[in-house]
Design an enzyme around this catalytic site. Structure first.
Site, mmCIF file in Angstrom:
data_model
loop_
_atom_site.group_PDB
_atom_site.id
_atom_site.type_symbol
_atom_site.label_atom_id
_atom_site.label_comp_id
_atom_site.label_asym_id
_atom_site.label_seq_id
_atom_site.Cartn_x
_atom_site.Cartn_y
_atom_site.Cartn_z
ATOM 1 C CG ASP A 61 -0.313 -0.275 2.525
ATOM 2 O OD1 ASP A 61 0.932 -0.247 2.602
ATOM 3 O OD2 ASP A 61 -1.039 -0.505 3.510
ATOM 4 C CG ASN A 83 -9.013 0.378 11.283
ATOM 5 O OD1 ASN A 83 -8.066 -0.376 11.056
ATOM 6 N ND2 ASN A 83 -9.342 1.378 10.483
ATOM 7 C CG HIS A 110 -6.158 -0.832 8.286
ATOM 8 N ND1 HIS A 110 -5.948 0.523 8.144
ATOM 9 C CD2 HIS A 110 -4.981 -1.330 8.758
ATOM 10 C CE1 HIS A 110 -4.719 0.808 8.498
ATOM 11 N NE2 HIS A 110 -4.118 -0.277 8.884
ATOM 12 C CD GLU A 140 -8.646 2.189 6.466
ATOM 13 O OE1 GLU A 140 -8.701 1.400 7.429
ATOM 14 O OE2 GLU A 140 -7.864 3.146 6.424
HETATM 15 P P1 PGA Z 1 1.834 -1.145 12.432
HETATM 16 O O1 PGA Z 1 0.672 -0.849 11.383
HETATM 17 O O2 PGA Z 1 2.539 -2.357 11.958
HETATM 18 O O3 PGA Z 1 2.708 0.071 12.381
HETATM 19 O O4 PGA Z 1 1.181 -1.349 13.758
HETATM 20 C C1 PGA Z 1 -0.136 -1.898 10.976
HETATM 21 C C2 PGA Z 1 -1.202 -1.437 10.023
HETATM 22 O O5 PGA Z 1 -1.726 -0.329 10.188
HETATM 23 O O6 PGA Z 1 -1.545 -2.192 9.120
#
Ligand code: PGA
Length: 246
Positions: A67, A136, A138, A143
């Site tokens: 992404d 959340n 995602h 999302e």
């Molecule tokens: P993080 O982010 O590995 O920095 O916790 C994970 C995500 O938002 O997919």
């Protein structure tokens, strides 16, 4: 969905890295789709360390980004582009023509998504997709409320993502849209590996594993993947019911 729990983040990272390196050993032209963020950081460091073994040929592997933040330049230290170059592509010396990352500055996001979906298709699909998990639920920038029929696409970011995402940037940064591999790429990846560590991920990990599968918590959809693996440290696993622990 298989769940593996390790006592420390270091052991968790080593185990996840071994999955990637073992795959490259049996299939030198492995295609990887890679998340950024805190979750895979230790795993990439371990992969780099293990691959420095001169017996492992990585000249044929291909790397695809999971992404990117729309509107964020690639040289911004908070961009996914920068992260992957710093932590994986650069240290391993992956050939530039074997690297396919989203251009968050593209003025034609639809064309950018089409380019990515075609590049993955030409490469024969994704062998291993590495994902983290948002607070959340995602996956990439898929999302809550995700349309699971989509391949690569641009999307309005959830408020939680905009807030939590500030941690990657050196100063307050307006975030509104993301560009991401879609759930069609998630479902067709031959191995899907979700990484999470730390106490703060425990509630969403429990929901991922134990809540009904539903698009309001995109990570629950990984249970519909026929070869998904969740690799956790003890803290991230701490709210799982005993029946789900290895
Ligand atoms: P993080 O982010 O590995 O920095 O916790 C994970 C995500 O938002 O997919």
């Amino acid at each position: 969905m298989k769940i593996k729990v390790y006592p420390t983040p270091e052991l968790q990272s080593q185990a996840a890295a071994k999955v990637i390196v073992d795959q490259i050993k049996v299939k030198p032209d492995t295609t990887l789709c890679l998340a950024t963020g805190d979750s895979p950081f230790g795993t990439y460091r371990e992969v780099v360390r293990m691959i420095k073994d001169p017996d492992i040929d990585i000249s044929k592997i291909k790397v695809f980004g999971l992404d990117e933040w729309v509107g964020i330049p690639p040289n911004n230290t908070g961009s996914c582009h920068h992260y992957l170059h710093e932590n994986f592509i650069g240290p391993l010396g992956i050939r530039p023509d074997h690297v396919h990352l989203f251009d968050g500055l593209s003025n034609d996001l639809d064309a950018e998504c089409k380019r990515m979906t075609e590049a993955i298709s030409i490469a024969g699909g994704i062998d291993i997709m590495i994902v983290g998990i948002g607070m959340n639920g995602h996956i990439g920038f898929n999302e809550p409320g995700v349309d699971v029929t989509l391949w690569s696409h641009a999307i309005e970011l959830d408020e939680i993502t905009k807030t939590v995402g500030q941690k990657y940037f050196q100063s307050a940064t307006p975030l509104s849209k993301g560009i991401t591999q879609g759930f069609q790429q998630v479902f067709t990846a031959r191995t899907l590996m979700l990484l999470a560590h730390g106490r703060k991920k425990a509630p969403i990990i429990r929901q991922t594993v134990e809540a009904p599968v539903n698009v309001a918590i995109p990570s629950t959809l990984l249970r519909q993947h026929n070869n998904s693996l969740i690799v956790l440290d003890e803290e991230a696993a701490s709210e799982l019911s005993a029946s789900f622990r290895n």
